[in-house]
Write a protein that holds these residues in place. Structure first.
Motif, mmCIF file in Angstrom:
data_model
loop_
_atom_site.group_PDB
_atom_site.id
_atom_site.type_symbol
_atom_site.label_atom_id
_atom_site.label_comp_id
_atom_site.label_asym_id
_atom_site.label_seq_id
_atom_site.Cartn_x
_atom_site.Cartn_y
_atom_site.Cartn_z
ATOM 1 N N ILE A 3 -0.456 10.401 5.603
ATOM 2 C CA ILE A 3 -1.640 10.471 5.584
ATOM 3 C C ILE A 3 -2.674 9.326 5.824
ATOM 4 O O ILE A 3 -1.999 7.985 5.607
ATOM 5 C CB ILE A 3 -1.323 10.519 3.683
ATOM 6 N N LEU A 4 -3.466 9.665 6.449
ATOM 7 C CA LEU A 4 -4.591 8.557 6.797
ATOM 8 C C LEU A 4 -5.554 8.584 5.435
ATOM 9 O O LEU A 4 -6.407 9.462 5.114
ATOM 10 C CB LEU A 4 -5.549 9.054 8.055
ATOM 11 N N LEU A 5 -6.312 6.926 5.707
ATOM 12 C CA LEU A 5 -7.551 7.100 4.350
ATOM 13 C C LEU A 5 -8.412 5.783 5.170
ATOM 14 O O LEU A 5 -7.992 4.953 5.812
ATOM 15 C CB LEU A 5 -6.767 6.410 2.976
ATOM 16 N N GLY A 6 -9.747 6.555 5.785
ATOM 17 C CA GLY A 6 -10.376 6.184 6.733
ATOM 18 C C GLY A 6 -12.175 6.377 6.115
ATOM 19 O O GLY A 6 -12.400 7.511 5.790
ATOM 20 N N ASN A 7 -12.265 5.459 7.065
ATOM 21 C CA ASN A 7 -13.909 5.679 7.083
ATOM 22 C C ASN A 7 -14.524 4.611 8.021
ATOM 23 O O ASN A 7 -14.382 3.906 8.007
ATOM 24 C CB ASN A 7 -15.307 6.254 5.483
ATOM 25 N N GLN A 8 -15.879 5.265 8.907
ATOM 26 C CA GLN A 8 -16.181 4.414 9.132
ATOM 27 C C GLN A 8 -16.598 3.346 9.048
ATOM 28 O O GLN A 8 -16.809 1.851 8.934
ATOM 29 C CB GLN A 8 -17.345 4.351 10.908
ATOM 30 N N LYS A 9 -17.197 3.546 7.669
ATOM 31 C CA LYS A 9 -17.924 2.871 6.887
ATOM 32 C C LYS A 9 -16.833 1.311 6.494
ATOM 33 O O LYS A 9 -16.550 1.854 5.449
ATOM 34 C CB LYS A 9 -18.870 2.889 5.856
ATOM 35 N N GLY A 10 -17.184 -0.064 6.680
ATOM 36 C CA GLY A 10 -16.378 -1.047 5.745
ATOM 37 C C GLY A 10 -16.625 -0.941 3.794
ATOM 38 O O GLY A 10 -18.034 -0.564 3.581
ATOM 39 N N GLY A 11 -16.235 -0.698 3.265
ATOM 40 C CA GLY A 11 -16.238 -1.102 1.754
ATOM 41 C C GLY A 11 -16.482 0.300 0.947
ATOM 42 O O GLY A 11 -17.027 0.503 -0.223
ATOM 43 N N ALA A 12 -15.987 1.597 1.895
ATOM 44 C CA ALA A 12 -16.176 3.354 1.372
ATOM 45 C C ALA A 12 -15.720 2.633 -0.028
ATOM 46 O O ALA A 12 -14.822 3.977 -0.558
ATOM 47 C CB ALA A 12 -15.569 3.987 2.491
ATOM 48 N N GLY A 13 -14.132 2.518 -0.394
ATOM 49 C CA GLY A 13 -13.055 2.167 -1.334
ATOM 50 C C GLY A 13 -11.666 3.177 -0.619
ATOM 51 O O GLY A 13 -10.664 3.605 -1.043
ATOM 52 N N LYS A 14 -11.701 2.876 0.972
ATOM 53 C CA LYS A 14 -9.898 2.789 1.096
ATOM 54 C C LYS A 14 -9.108 2.339 0.805
ATOM 55 O O LYS A 14 -8.278 3.103 -0.062
ATOM 56 C CB LYS A 14 -10.609 2.738 2.818
ATOM 57 N N SER A 15 -9.101 1.089 0.305
ATOM 58 C CA SER A 15 -8.450 0.333 0.302
ATOM 59 C C SER A 15 -8.008 0.546 -1.383
ATOM 60 O O SER A 15 -6.478 0.539 -1.919
ATOM 61 C CB SER A 15 -7.734 -1.311 0.100
ATOM 62 N N THR A 16 -8.653 0.857 -2.208
ATOM 63 C CA THR A 16 -8.654 1.409 -3.622
ATOM 64 C C THR A 16 -8.135 2.739 -3.834
ATOM 65 O O THR A 16 -6.637 2.917 -4.609
ATOM 66 C CB THR A 16 -9.893 1.173 -4.565
ATOM 67 N N LEU A 17 -8.203 3.795 -2.402
ATOM 68 C CA LEU A 17 -8.190 4.568 -3.268
ATOM 69 C C LEU A 17 -6.224 4.903 -2.630
ATOM 70 O O LEU A 17 -5.203 5.547 -3.674
ATOM 71 C CB LEU A 17 -8.583 5.496 -1.803
ATOM 72 N N THR A 18 -5.959 3.982 -1.602
ATOM 73 C CA THR A 18 -5.093 3.476 -0.942
ATOM 74 C C THR A 18 -3.593 3.302 -2.612
ATOM 75 O O THR A 18 -2.551 3.981 -2.676
ATOM 76 C CB THR A 18 -4.993 2.667 0.153
ATOM 77 N N LEU A 19 -4.524 2.393 -2.551
ATOM 78 C CA LEU A 19 -3.507 2.024 -4.425
ATOM 79 C C LEU A 19 -3.464 3.200 -4.743
ATOM 80 O O LEU A 19 -2.706 3.399 -5.931
ATOM 81 C CB LEU A 19 -4.017 0.688 -4.621
ATOM 82 N N LEU A 20 -4.351 3.647 -5.662
ATOM 83 C CA LEU A 20 -4.310 4.464 -7.365
ATOM 84 C C LEU A 20 -3.850 5.660 -6.297
ATOM 85 O O LEU A 20 -2.346 6.011 -6.686
ATOM 86 C CB LEU A 20 -5.526 5.416 -6.296
ATOM 87 N N LEU A 21 -3.491 5.850 -4.708
ATOM 88 C CA LEU A 21 -2.193 7.561 -4.554
ATOM 89 C C LEU A 21 -0.956 6.700 -4.246
ATOM 90 O O LEU A 21 -0.297 7.252 -4.612
ATOM 91 C CB LEU A 21 -3.056 7.533 -2.801
ATOM 92 N N ALA A 22 -0.485 5.368 -3.976
ATOM 93 C CA ALA A 22 0.374 5.508 -3.729
ATOM 94 C C ALA A 22 1.468 5.020 -5.176
ATOM 95 O O ALA A 22 2.458 5.170 -4.891
ATOM 96 C CB ALA A 22 0.907 3.638 -3.320
ATOM 97 N N ASN A 23 0.600 4.397 -6.071
ATOM 98 C CA ASN A 23 1.157 4.004 -7.625
ATOM 99 C C ASN A 23 1.423 5.654 -8.143
ATOM 100 O O ASN A 23 2.401 5.320 -8.645
ATOM 101 C CB ASN A 23 -0.256 3.695 -8.510
ATOM 102 N N TYR A 24 0.715 6.341 -8.334
ATOM 103 C CA TYR A 24 0.406 7.681 -8.577
ATOM 104 C C TYR A 24 1.376 8.552 -8.089
ATOM 105 O O TYR A 24 2.891 9.257 -8.300
ATOM 106 C CB TYR A 24 -0.626 8.763 -8.302
ATOM 107 N N LEU A 25 2.025 8.147 -6.472
ATOM 108 C CA LEU A 25 3.404 8.372 -6.105
ATOM 109 C C LEU A 25 4.382 8.767 -6.537
ATOM 110 O O LEU A 25 5.435 9.320 -6.320
ATOM 111 C CB LEU A 25 2.754 9.091 -4.328
ATOM 112 N N THR A 26 4.149 6.778 -6.050
ATOM 113 C CA THR A 26 5.446 6.361 -7.121
ATOM 114 C C THR A 26 6.083 6.040 -8.220
ATOM 115 O O THR A 26 6.984 7.050 -8.659
ATOM 116 C CB THR A 26 5.698 4.890 -6.400
ATOM 117 N N GLN A 27 5.120 6.420 -8.932
ATOM 118 C CA GLN A 27 5.202 6.411 -10.697
ATOM 119 C C GLN A 27 5.209 7.423 -11.558
ATOM 120 O O GLN A 27 6.207 7.611 -12.186
ATOM 121 C CB GLN A 27 4.046 5.279 -10.822
ATOM 122 N N ILE A 28 4.519 7.955 -10.780
ATOM 123 C CA ILE A 28 4.441 9.953 -12.219
ATOM 124 C C ILE A 28 5.647 10.659 -10.837
ATOM 125 O O ILE A 28 5.722 11.779 -11.405
ATOM 126 C CB ILE A 28 2.944 9.977 -11.729
#
Length: 211
Positions: A3-28
């Motif tokens: 799964i790629l999380l991307g956008n050419q624009k910095g600050g779009a929220g890629k890293s935050t979304l990555t954490l959200l999804l990773a925490n969700y997949l592992t914890q829930i």
């Protein structure tokens, strides 16, 4: 599953979304996850190191890596049965090292904002990626959405983005998102993020229940 999380624009929220999804997949969902932090700032790898200093072990492995490392890392991770690989991409489009990632991915998540600059960057990212990979589902995620966004603006933007993929439920602009870490998502955020994360999981990741 890559799964790629991307956008050419910095600050779009890629890293935050990555954490959200990773925490969700592992914890829930109790899935095995590895995160490749390929963003220049490598904020996820930094968060993981801080968590270890505070004696909070991350829920998953976060590997800081350059684009050139992808082929070797992908080969190594492909041998892990049921592994979900999340890649936080750098905010750029002018590196040939992106091409193998674009070609190999199974799903693309693209956070964006309802403003002209963000939408232009998002469209460029989508057009380039679609020329290389026209099979992987493409999900656009309205992020940090403010109440002041006009309905007409949202509708126009979403109609354009739907040429390349689907537009998911939006994430509101909340200060609580700054408290997400590699070992927890604040409980107060779950009612906000579950509609989006459940949709992604049920429609695109829950292959075990459909086989």
């Amino acid at each position: 599953m890559l799964i790629l999380l991307g956008n050419q624009k910095g600050g779009a929220g890629k890293s935050t979304l990555t954490l959200l999804l990773a925490n969700y997949l592992t914890q829930i969902k109790k899935r095995n996850v590895t995160v490749l932090d390929m963003d220049y700032q490598q904020s996820l790898a930094t968060k993981a190191q801080k968590a270890k200093i505070l004696e909070n072990e991350p829920l998953y492995e976060i590997v800081p890596a350059d684009l050139k490392h992808f082929p070797s890392l992908h080969n190594a991770l492909s041998n892990r049965s049921g592994e979900i690989i999340l890649i936080d991409l750098p905010g750029k489009m002018d590196d040939d090292g992106l091409l193998p990632l674009f070609a190999a991915c199974d799903l693309i998540l693209c956070p964006f904002a309802y403003d002209e600059f963000s939408v232009d960057s998002t469209l460029l990212f989508a057009m380039v990626l679609r020329k290389i990979n026209d099979k992987a589902p493409f999900i656009f995620i309205p992020n940090r959405v403010k109440n002041t966004v006009k309905y007409e603006t949202k509708t126009e933007i979403e109609n354009v983005l739907r040429r390349f993929g689907v537009v998911a439920p939006s994430l509101a602009d909340r200060v609580d998102f700054q408290r997400i870490s590699t070992f927890q998502t604040p409980l107060i955020l779950y009612p906000v993020v579950l509609p989006l994360l459940d949709l992604i999981y049920n429609q695109y990741l829950d292959w075990e229940d459909h086989t």
